[in-house]
Design an enzyme around this catalytic site. Structure first.
Site, PDB file in Angstrom:
ATOM      1  N   LYS A 138      -2.431  -1.941  -3.965  1.00 47.97           N
ATOM      2  CA  LYS A 138      -2.674  -0.638  -3.725  1.00 47.97           C
ATOM      3  C   LYS A 138      -2.174   0.880  -3.539  1.00 47.97           C
ATOM      4  O   LYS A 138      -1.034   0.938  -3.260  1.00 47.97           O
ATOM      5  CB  LYS A 138      -4.074  -0.298  -2.400  1.00 47.97           C
ATOM      6  N   LYS A 197       0.802  -1.247   0.156  1.00 49.49           N
ATOM      7  CA  LYS A 197      -0.014  -0.404   0.225  1.00 49.49           C
ATOM      8  C   LYS A 197       0.815   1.715  -0.175  1.00 49.49           C
ATOM      9  O   LYS A 197       1.780   1.432   0.846  1.00 49.49           O
ATOM     10  CB  LYS A 197      -1.200  -0.301   0.646  1.00 49.49           C
TER      11      LYS A 197
END
Length: 323
Positions: free
Chosen positions: A247, A194
């Protein structure tokens, strides 16, 4: 010429016959935002077509999606500031908005797959994913909160727990907590890579969860780094993750492929709010064909190696029969 690749492109039938990558409803996960109250449905200004739902309307939205063949949902709560504190205690309070929403969806639609977000920021008065002391995000102390949160989600009926906090060791801590409580069948979809991205702004608008100071760069990853993603993914796999997530998705297709090529676990990718908002803004200005642009984005994420895609486009793709 003996080889003419264009021969395999000469008709729609042949193009479909040799198509290498496909997107189906089974690959899509629909993120949904929840607010307190009754009969609430408010559009997120920076995410056209995406709404915050009270639980009664959330159930109606889930039913509508299920009827289209969309059966996986990731829930995110918009928590009123009155319920936020330094230690995110609202995140595991029995009658909190989020836990009531999980229970309601699983009661009405037991066949639905409910994925839950484990991170402190929606509930934290600091707006960070960990406990803050003297401006520092504490790692190990945060794990206890994340474990309590994950266990509360599992008890409420969550099928998949998705820790998005990026604290070191949280997958192993959550796996141990769940197993010791008898929830060994609850899966973990770890946000393994992320990044500290510029594409999260509309999401933070939707949840009112922006940091109250500083940024998240001491725990989210540097967008310039690729190999570091393998370190994170390998650790999460060793600690018991069932899915590894990247992400954002669209700006990190290389990272999706890198992780896919180095694991046997399914890889998920989050087509985030800013990526969604860019397409919507361009479409509203008449600069892009929405169907073609949306499907090109989702296909590229699948082509890079994602098994599952969290995307705000999920419902419209099925509603408009773009697959």
């Amino acid at each position: 010429m003996l080889q003419r690749p264009r021969r395999n492109r000469k008709s729609e039938v042949i193009r479909q016959m040799v198509q290498e990558t496909h997107v189906s409803a089974a690959n899509l996960i629909f993120p949904l935002f929840i607010v307190d109250g009754e009969n609430q449905k408010t559009e997120v200004a920076s995410m056209p077509g995406i709404f915050r739902y009270s639980i009664d309307n959330l159930l109606r939205e889930v039913e509508s999606c299920m009827n289209l063949g969309l059966k996986s949902f990731d829930l995110f709560p918009n928590i009123h500031d009155d319920f936020k504190d330094k230690y995110a205690t609202e995140s595991y309070r029995e009658e909190s908005l989020y836990l009531r929403a999980i229970r309601a969806v699983k009661k009405e639609f037991p066949e639905a797959c409910v994925i839950t977000d484990v991170a402190m920021d929606p509930y934290s008065s600091d707006g960070h994913d960990g406990i803050v002391e003297n401006g520092e995000i504490l790692n190990d102390e945060t794990l206890d909160v994340l474990g309590k949160m994950a266990l509360a989600h599992a008890r409420s009926g969550a099928d998949i727990i998705a820790p998005s906090d990026m604290m070191d060791g949280r997958v192993g801590y959550i796996r141990k907590t769940l197993d010791e409580a008898g929830f060994n069948n609850v899966s973990i979809m770890s946000y393994s890579a992320k990044y500290a991205s510029a594409f999260y702004g509309p999401f933070r608008d939707a949840l009112n969860s922006a940091p109250k100071f500083g940024d998240k760069k001491t725990y989210q990853m540097n967008p310039a780094n690729q190999r570091e993603a393998l370190i994170e993914a390998n650790l999460d796999e060793l600690e018991g993750a069932d899915f590894l997530m990247v992400k954002p998705a669209l700006a990190y297709l290389d990272v999706i492929k890198l992780i896919k090529d180095n694991t046997e676990l399914p890889v998920a990718a989050y087509n985030v709010s800013g990526e969604y908002a860019m397409i919507k803004a361009a479409v509203q200005n008449g600069w892009l064909n929405e169907q073609r642009a949306t499907m090109e984005v989702l296909t590229s994420i699948r082509r890079a190696g994602a098994t599952a895609i969290l995307t705000y486009h999920a419902k419209e793709v099925l509603l408009n029969k773009w697959l």
